[in-house]
Design an enzyme around this catalytic site. Structure first.
Site, PDB file in Angstrom:
ATOM      1  CG  HIS A  16      38.173  43.333  33.956  1.00 43.42           C
ATOM      2  ND1 HIS A  16      38.383  42.350  33.690  1.00 43.42           N
ATOM      3  CD2 HIS A  16      37.147  44.319  34.332  1.00 43.42           C
ATOM      4  CE1 HIS A  16      37.262  42.016  34.849  1.00 43.42           C
ATOM      5  NE2 HIS A  16      35.911  43.709  34.965  1.00 43.42           N
ATOM      6  CB  SER A  57      32.006  33.201  38.433  1.00 39.47           C
ATOM      7  OG  SER A  57      33.084  32.722  37.612  1.00 39.47           O
ATOM      8  CG  HIS A 100      39.179  39.731  32.579  1.00 42.25           C
ATOM      9  ND1 HIS A 100      40.491  40.278  33.077  1.00 42.25           N
ATOM     10  CD2 HIS A 100      40.460  39.373  31.428  1.00 42.25           C
ATOM     11  CE1 HIS A 100      41.640  41.027  32.139  1.00 42.25           C
ATOM     12  NE2 HIS A 100      41.777  39.504  31.608  1.00 42.25           N
TER      13      HIS A 100
HETATM   14  O1  LIG Z   1      34.309  26.942  36.148  1.00 43.74           O
HETATM   15  P1  LIG Z   1      33.225  28.165  36.260  1.00 43.74           P
HETATM   16  O2  LIG Z   1      32.979  29.343  35.323  1.00 43.74           O
HETATM   17  O3  LIG Z   1      33.801  28.810  37.239  1.00 43.74           O
HETATM   18  O4  LIG Z   1      32.155  27.961  35.999  1.00 43.74           O
HETATM   19  C1  LIG Z   1      31.192  28.008  34.577  1.00 43.74           C
HETATM   20  O5  LIG Z   1      31.534  26.790  33.710  1.00 43.74           O
HETATM   21  C2  LIG Z   1      31.569  25.442  34.086  1.00 43.74           C
HETATM   22  C3  LIG Z   1      32.364  24.552  33.167  1.00 43.74           C
HETATM   23  O6  LIG Z   1      31.484  25.097  31.966  1.00 43.74           O
HETATM   24  C4  LIG Z   1      29.952  24.955  34.917  1.00 43.74           C
HETATM   25  O7  LIG Z   1      30.628  23.712  35.508  1.00 43.74           O
HETATM   26  C5  LIG Z   1      29.708  25.859  36.197  1.00 43.74           C
HETATM   27  O8  LIG Z   1      28.582  25.677  36.606  1.00 43.74           O
HETATM   28  C6  LIG Z   1      29.528  27.670  35.503  1.00 43.74           C
HETATM   29  O9  LIG Z   1      29.159  28.736  36.623  1.00 43.74           O
END
Ligand SMILES: O=P(O)(O)O[C@H]1O[C@H](CO)[C@@H](O)[C@H](O)[C@H]1O
Ligand SMILES: O=P(O)(O)O[C@H]1O[C@H](CO)[C@@H](O)[C@H](O)[C@H]1O
Lengths: 349, 349
Positions: B115, B163, B166
């Site tokens: 992680h 988000s 890791h």
């Molecule tokens: O898929 P994740 O990591 O939750 O989300 C991230 O990447 C995606 C792809 O670039 C985007 O559309 C999202 O806005 C971003 O927060």
């Protein structure tokens, strides 16, 4: 026969103004968020800030002193990204390294002497005065024969790169057509050549018939979420009359535009009861380069907030490398905006 | 005769891969910053986080349990923006409202069971294993005959919308060509038809001769700041051999790519002694749609930081409405990256 449904199934939509596509994922709103949360912006600014370079009577970076202005105040950006005195020139090595000199003028417009206001907190009459300044600045900049394009815009909120909360916008005028404007020129021209009508007038007529994406309208303008919106609550103000640029606005139209801007930005602020960040700007015909009868004046609002005052949409990996993507539909966004009050949350009893 | 100088004067540069232009304002670095400052990211994560949906043996949103994996681990995104079972369909009203159903597969790749790591903190051997997975996933996804494009990418850092810290990347595969890939396809095809050579091979040969924008090279790859870079420290990894996609990489090339990624991301981290955020991803030939001999594999890195670990470049008003703009030249950025150590600042004595 198909049960394909725009409200439910992933799909792409065409931006008729640019020719680009956008990926829509309507089912994806349930995604939990463990990512970046923005700080809510402090919102208790004084009416006058002695450290602000936009407040009346204060000193600026170039050593000059702002007048004790009462309405708007315009000056040349002290850190202009385009300059008047750039020598002509260019580079072309085997069509692999290609560059052209760029000449231009960057101006800043303070919208109000009051440090603590934003457009939605100003009266329609006060915003009308800003529209007047946009019009006269456009006229002044178009009088330089080498200027081909004038970009009027505003960055609002620090998450939109705004470096000073004093209400203000910018104008960047230059000797060539920027990429986005070149695309919109091409698409509108194509439609005009094929059908003899304004692309946006035809589009607006269809939207007014359907009503699904209309937020509100007044006598001279409609405010809608474009079918191909990229940002969650992106909107567009379209003039009902086919006008190529702001020079042709009548007094009534200028007042109507101020009304539309006020009502739209109040709805935005009411969405999450926060000063709603956005980048906004007008698109209109190029200048000093012949007639552009196909151009139809409009103004885009690109606000980044998605779920709350602190969670925005990120245009990152997939979006940068492949294609813009959104999680709520344009129709859902329009519906939400339609349901909001036009009384600013801060002025409610 | 002109004294126009790319190092001094505002100018536009052509992105030969997309056909778009970028505005460069070399004189503008002196601009003071009173705007948004990002929080520095906490960087003391545990090796295992019981709340992380990517750590081995933890539960995911769909109720399943991650295996006790040792290298990489691939699974279908629990919040996929593209879905397998989208019904076919579309919409076309007067060429004004145009939409198409989109079908696809979104996968997540955990780069390591640890992680607390990121790519620059992994060994070349460990990164090689990630490259192996990229290759085998590409092969697997290309075996669906309706899949036309496979986008491999990584969002690193919360300011890039990541988000979960890791170490992980994503793959979005779909039934059509995304906008950016369509543009690169067209530009490479045009060059190939006109000159019979790979656009990027010709470009790379010129850059290797000049050296101004080369950051470093190894046996099979060169890392450079493209002449038309948009993001302050944007780079591109280009394969020296004209390879259309990752399927054709040899074992040696895969190892070399891991070496290039490791050395580049270590330099990035050393720039501001912070875990350097970026979105990165490969561009390569479409699949299941005939031969694309003109396609030349490459990987883009789009990092947002400009002045420090806490001040990024904002692509906002002018950039969204008109044209991407940058304040430092590609040559300045390459020079800075060239001067950085390839020993990670965290491992230094
Ligand atoms: O898929 P994740 O990591 O939750 O989300 C991230 O990447 C995606 C792809 O670039 C985007 O559309 C999202 O806005 C971003 O927060
Ligand atoms: O001119 P400002 O407000 O200092 O700067 C802001 O707007 C500019 C024009 O959109 C952008 O280039 C900058 O990245 C942004 O921070």
């Amino acid at each position: 026969e198909t049960n394909f449904d725009l409200k439910e199934h992933p799909h792409s939509r065409l931006n008729i103004l640019t020719g680009d596509w956008i990926l829509v994922s309507p089912h994806r709103t349930k995604r939990p968020w463990q990512g970046k949360v923005e700080a809510t912006q402090a919102d208790d600014r004084p009416q006058y800030d002695p450290a602000c370079y936009l407040c009346p009577t204060n000193k600026r970076a170039d050593g000059s002193e702002n007048p004790d202005y009462k309405g708007s105040f315009v000056f040349t950006n002290d850190y202009s990204s385009l300059l008047l005195n750039t020598p002509d020139g260019g580079l072309n090595e085997d069509e692999l390294l290609v560059a052209n000199s760029q000449k231009g003028i960057c101006r800043v417009i303070s919208f109000s002497p009051r440090h603590d206001l934003t457009l939605p907190q100003m009266t329609t009459k006060e915003i009308s005065k800003v529209v007047d300044v946009w019009q006269s600045e456009f006229e002044d900049l178009a009088s330089y024969p080498w200027i081909k394009h004038i970009q009027i815009f505003e960055n609002k909120g620090d998450i939109m790169g705004c470096s000073n909360p004093h209400p203000h916008g910018q104008i960047w005028a230059q000797n060539s057509l920027p990429v986005e404007v070149a695309k919109e020129t091409q698409q509108q021209k194509l439609h005009f050549e094929q059908k003899g009508t304004s692309l946006l007038a035809d589009y607006l007529a269809l939207e007014l018939k359907k009503q699904d994406r209309i937020v509100f309208e007044n006598e001279h303008f409609a405010v809608l979420v474009p079918f191909w919106a990229v940002w969650p609550y992106e909107t567009m103000i379209v003039s009902k009359r086919h006008i190529t640029n702001i020079l042709y606005f009548t007094e009534e139209e200028k007042h109507s535009l101020a009304d539309a801007i006020r009502r739209l930005t109040i709805r935005y602020d009411n969405m999450f009861e926060t000063s709603f960040p956005y980048s906004a700007g007008m698109h209109q015909s190029p200048v000093n380069s012949g007639e552009h009868p196909y151009w139809h004046w409009h103004m885009h609002f690109y606000p980044p907030l998605l779920r709350s005052a602190t969670v925005k949409k990120f245009m990152v990996g997939y979006e940068m490398l492949a294609n813009p993507q959104r999680d709520i539909t344009a129709e859902f966004a329009a519906d939400k905006l339609r349901g909001l009050s036009e009384v600013h949350y801060k002025t409610r009893e």
